[in-house]
Scaffold this active site. Structure first.
Site, PDB file in Angstrom:
ATOM      1  N   ASN A 162      -9.915  -1.501  -1.839  1.00 41.19           N
ATOM      2  CA  ASN A 162      -8.490  -1.243  -1.633  1.00 41.19           C
ATOM      3  C   ASN A 162      -7.734  -1.752  -2.855  1.00 41.19           C
ATOM      4  O   ASN A 162      -7.738  -2.950  -3.126  1.00 41.19           O
ATOM      5  CB  ASN A 162      -8.045  -1.966  -0.351  1.00 41.19           C
ATOM      6  CG  ASN A 162      -6.594  -1.690   0.011  1.00 41.19           C
ATOM      7  OD1 ASN A 162      -5.848  -1.092  -0.762  1.00 41.19           O
ATOM      8  ND2 ASN A 162      -6.206  -2.135   1.194  1.00 41.19           N
ATOM      9  N   HIS A 189      -4.099   6.765   1.471  1.00 41.86           N
ATOM     10  CA  HIS A 189      -4.346   5.425   0.942  1.00 41.86           C
ATOM     11  C   HIS A 189      -5.744   4.990   1.372  1.00 41.86           C
ATOM     12  O   HIS A 189      -6.225   5.383   2.434  1.00 41.86           O
ATOM     13  CB  HIS A 189      -3.291   4.461   1.483  1.00 41.86           C
ATOM     14  CG  HIS A 189      -3.588   3.040   1.142  1.00 41.86           C
ATOM     15  ND1 HIS A 189      -3.638   2.616  -0.160  1.00 41.86           N
ATOM     16  CD2 HIS A 189      -3.901   1.966   1.909  1.00 41.86           C
ATOM     17  CE1 HIS A 189      -3.960   1.331  -0.177  1.00 41.86           C
ATOM     18  NE2 HIS A 189      -4.124   0.912   1.059  1.00 41.86           N
ATOM     19  N   CYS A 236       0.818  -1.220   0.000  1.00 40.51           N
ATOM     20  CA  CYS A 236       0.000   0.000   0.000  1.00 40.51           C
ATOM     21  C   CYS A 236       0.853   1.272   0.000  1.00 40.51           C
ATOM     22  O   CYS A 236       0.370   2.337  -0.381  1.00 40.51           O
ATOM     23  CB  CYS A 236      -0.937   0.006   1.209  1.00 40.51           C
ATOM     24  SG  CYS A 236      -2.004  -1.437   1.197  1.00 40.51           S
TER      25      CYS A 236
HETATM   26  O1  UT7 Z   1      -4.272  -1.860   2.901  1.00 38.47           O
HETATM   27  C1  UT7 Z   1      -3.581  -2.490   3.904  1.00 38.47           C
HETATM   28  C2  UT7 Z   1      -3.960  -1.978   5.220  1.00 38.47           C
HETATM   29  N1  UT7 Z   1      -5.151  -2.630   5.676  1.00 38.47           N
HETATM   30  C3  UT7 Z   1      -5.900  -2.065   6.605  1.00 38.47           C
HETATM   31  O2  UT7 Z   1      -5.577  -0.989   7.019  1.00 38.47           O
HETATM   32  C4  UT7 Z   1      -7.082  -2.833   7.145  1.00 38.47           C
HETATM   33  C5  UT7 Z   1      -7.213  -2.596   8.627  1.00 38.47           C
HETATM   34  N2  UT7 Z   1      -8.267  -3.378   9.250  1.00 38.47           N
HETATM   35  C6  UT7 Z   1      -9.586  -3.167   8.997  1.00 38.47           C
HETATM   36  O3  UT7 Z   1      -9.910  -2.326   8.189  1.00 38.47           O
HETATM   37  C7  UT7 Z   1     -10.611  -3.966   9.762  1.00 38.47           C
HETATM   38  O4  UT7 Z   1      -9.961  -4.719  10.761  1.00 38.47           O
HETATM   39  C8  UT7 Z   1     -11.458  -4.910   8.869  1.00 38.47           C
HETATM   40  C9  UT7 Z   1     -12.418  -4.085   8.020  1.00 38.47           C
HETATM   41  C10 UT7 Z   1     -10.532  -5.716   7.986  1.00 38.47           C
HETATM   42  C11 UT7 Z   1     -12.284  -5.862   9.732  1.00 38.47           C
HETATM   43  O5  UT7 Z   1     -13.079  -5.154  10.659  1.00 38.47           O
HETATM   44  P1  UT7 Z   1     -13.102  -5.611  12.183  1.00 38.47           P
HETATM   45  O6  UT7 Z   1     -14.087  -4.768  12.862  1.00 38.47           O
HETATM   46  O7  UT7 Z   1     -11.693  -5.564  12.696  1.00 38.47           O
HETATM   47  O8  UT7 Z   1     -13.663  -7.075  12.085  1.00 38.47           O
HETATM   48  P2  UT7 Z   1     -13.033  -8.438  12.631  1.00 38.47           P
HETATM   49  O9  UT7 Z   1     -11.939  -8.891  11.727  1.00 38.47           O
HETATM   50  O10 UT7 Z   1     -12.717  -8.333  14.086  1.00 38.47           O
HETATM   51  O11 UT7 Z   1     -14.261  -9.408  12.458  1.00 38.47           O
HETATM   52  C12 UT7 Z   1     -15.470  -9.223  13.196  1.00 38.47           C
HETATM   53  C13 UT7 Z   1     -16.397 -10.368  12.897  1.00 38.47           C
HETATM   54  C14 UT7 Z   1     -15.766 -11.737  13.083  1.00 38.47           C
HETATM   55  O12 UT7 Z   1     -16.752 -12.604  13.599  1.00 38.47           O
HETATM   56  P3  UT7 Z   1     -16.813 -12.921  15.189  1.00 38.47           P
HETATM   57  O13 UT7 Z   1     -15.479 -13.530  15.511  1.00 38.47           O
HETATM   58  O14 UT7 Z   1     -17.027 -11.606  15.850  1.00 38.47           O
HETATM   59  O15 UT7 Z   1     -17.956 -13.855  15.281  1.00 38.47           O
HETATM   60  C15 UT7 Z   1     -15.417 -12.148  11.697  1.00 38.47           C
HETATM   61  O16 UT7 Z   1     -15.373 -13.558  11.531  1.00 38.47           O
HETATM   62  O17 UT7 Z   1     -16.819 -10.316  11.528  1.00 38.47           O
HETATM   63  C16 UT7 Z   1     -16.556 -11.572  10.890  1.00 38.47           C
HETATM   64  N3  UT7 Z   1     -16.219 -11.311   9.488  1.00 38.47           N
HETATM   65  C17 UT7 Z   1     -17.137 -11.131   8.534  1.00 38.47           C
HETATM   66  N4  UT7 Z   1     -18.472 -11.168   8.559  1.00 38.47           N
HETATM   67  C18 UT7 Z   1     -19.121 -10.929   7.405  1.00 38.47           C
HETATM   68  C19 UT7 Z   1     -14.975 -11.157   8.944  1.00 38.47           C
HETATM   69  N5  UT7 Z   1     -15.106 -10.906   7.646  1.00 38.47           N
HETATM   70  C20 UT7 Z   1     -16.421 -10.888   7.355  1.00 38.47           C
HETATM   71  C21 UT7 Z   1     -17.165 -10.650   6.194  1.00 38.47           C
HETATM   72  N6  UT7 Z   1     -18.500 -10.684   6.267  1.00 38.47           N
HETATM   73  N7  UT7 Z   1     -16.564 -10.368   5.005  1.00 38.47           N
END
Ligand code: UT7
Length: 331
Positions: free
Chosen positions: A288, A258, A113
């Protein structure tokens, strides 16, 4: 002598993939994706056989045309991508051939990125020391062939899209025009928090049926940790860039961060004191696009009339590596 961005171009494939389309392939929803990331849709390549170097061709031609230079007048390519067409050689070699720039320098940059800003710094240095006059800096990605559209891969695959952006870097037209500052950073402590392990030359064999079955050839991300680092490092790089350029937030016409997550960018922008009309967001329509994001966002800002001659733009990026970078450019 300063260098400057003399022309900007971008290209995205025509295939639009909405969140609802993805929800047909895995357990996800428009509501989850939009609420967490701000993404509504992204573009994917239309068919197998289209690589990052192919997407880069129209983006590069547009940048050259706007800069008023021909391929013959471009001395070097810097190609930033995490999704090169093939394992090797780099995408820059393929792109150079497609643009008829045979025999010219082609350098690939692997800083994800932050790749575009890393690449911009190389071009800036080459132009300033007089090694090259015009340098094509490209960010181009094909993510759609490299992520997993299943429940196992949903945390990553919903976030990424395909696309390309390009700029021509050449001599500035005056004291107040051009690249005013750039800073680059990396910390490998987070290398495995956002990475794609295989094929791995550190492992023999590099790719095995077991690795494929375990999905180790797909990107993995510890999302919450990456988020925490991003909201700290993106403003740090932006503030460093302003301070190096001797400017303040008030001098900035446009903040181009970004685009990994709308929530990250809103948090960073509002903490820095930017109102929304000074911030470029394009994540909603493209997701992204890693190294392509910043030049694509620049082109979007030209399109909506916010980026013109004289506009002062502040950049900030964070991503896999971890790597992060900032910069200030006056157009
Ligand atoms: O470009 C490189 C740099 N990247 C970034 O800067 C990304 C930084 N991180 C983020 O933007 C966020 O962490 C995400 C958008 C990737 C994820 O958001 P989050 O609030 O951190 O979600 P999480 O990974 O903690 O997941 C929450 C829940 C989980 O379920 P449980 O364990 O709470 O039951 C995941 O399994 O959401 C679930 N989950 C989904 N549900 C529906 C994960 N992916 C999905 C999905 N659809 N696509």
């Amino acid at each position: 002598m300063r260098s400057a961005i003399l022309g900007v171009g971008s290209y995205v494939p025509t295939k639009v993939v909405t969140n609802d389309d993805l929800a047909k392939m895995m357990s996800t929803s428009d509501e989850w994706i939009y609420t967490r990331s701000g993404i509504r849709e992204r573009r994917f390549i239309e068919e197998s056989g289209i690589g990052a170097s192919d997407l880069a061709v129209p983006a590069s031609k547009m940048a050259m045309e706007r800069a008023g230079v021909t391929a013959d007048e471009v001395d070097a390519i810097v190609f930033a991508t995490l999704s090169p067409d093939y394992n090797f050689p780099g995408g820059g070699c393929f792109l150079g051939d497609k643009l008829g720039m045979n025999g010219k320098c082609a350098l690939d940059v692997r800083n994800q990125c932050s790749g575009f800003l890393y690449g911009l710094s190389v071009a800036d240095a080459w132009v300033r020391v007089g090694m090259y006059k015009n340098v094509l800096v490209v960010g181009s990605e094909v993510h759609s062939t490299g992520v997993e559209f299943t429940d196992r891969g949903r945390a990553v695959s919903v976030l990424f899209g395909d696309g390309a952006g390009a700029v021509i870097v050449g001599p500035s037209k005056g004291e107040n025009h051009g690249i005013l500052s750039l800073n680059l950073h990396a910390d490998g402590v987070g290398a495995k928090d956002l990475w794609c392990e295989a094929p791995a030359s550190a492992i023999d064999p590099r790719l095995s049926p077991e690795m494929l079955a375990e999905g180790r050839h797909y990107p993995q991300m510890v999302g919450k940790k990456v988020f925490r680092w991003a909201v700290e490092k993106m403003p740090a790089a932006a503030n460093e860039a302003l301070s190096d350029a001797g400017l303040t937030i008030d001098d900035v016409d446009l903040f181009v961060p970004h685009q990994a997550n709308m929530r990250i960018n809103q948090m960073v922008a509002s903490n820095m004191g930017f109102d929304d009309d000074r911030v470029v967001h394009n994540i909603e329509n493209y997701g992204n696009t890693t190294a392509a994001t910043i030049p694509m966002a620049l082109d979007a800002a030209i399109g909506d009339g916010r980026l013109k001659d004289g506009t002062t733009v502040l950049f900030s990026a964070f991503g896999s590596g971890f790597t992060w970078a900032g910069g200030v450019v006056r157009f």
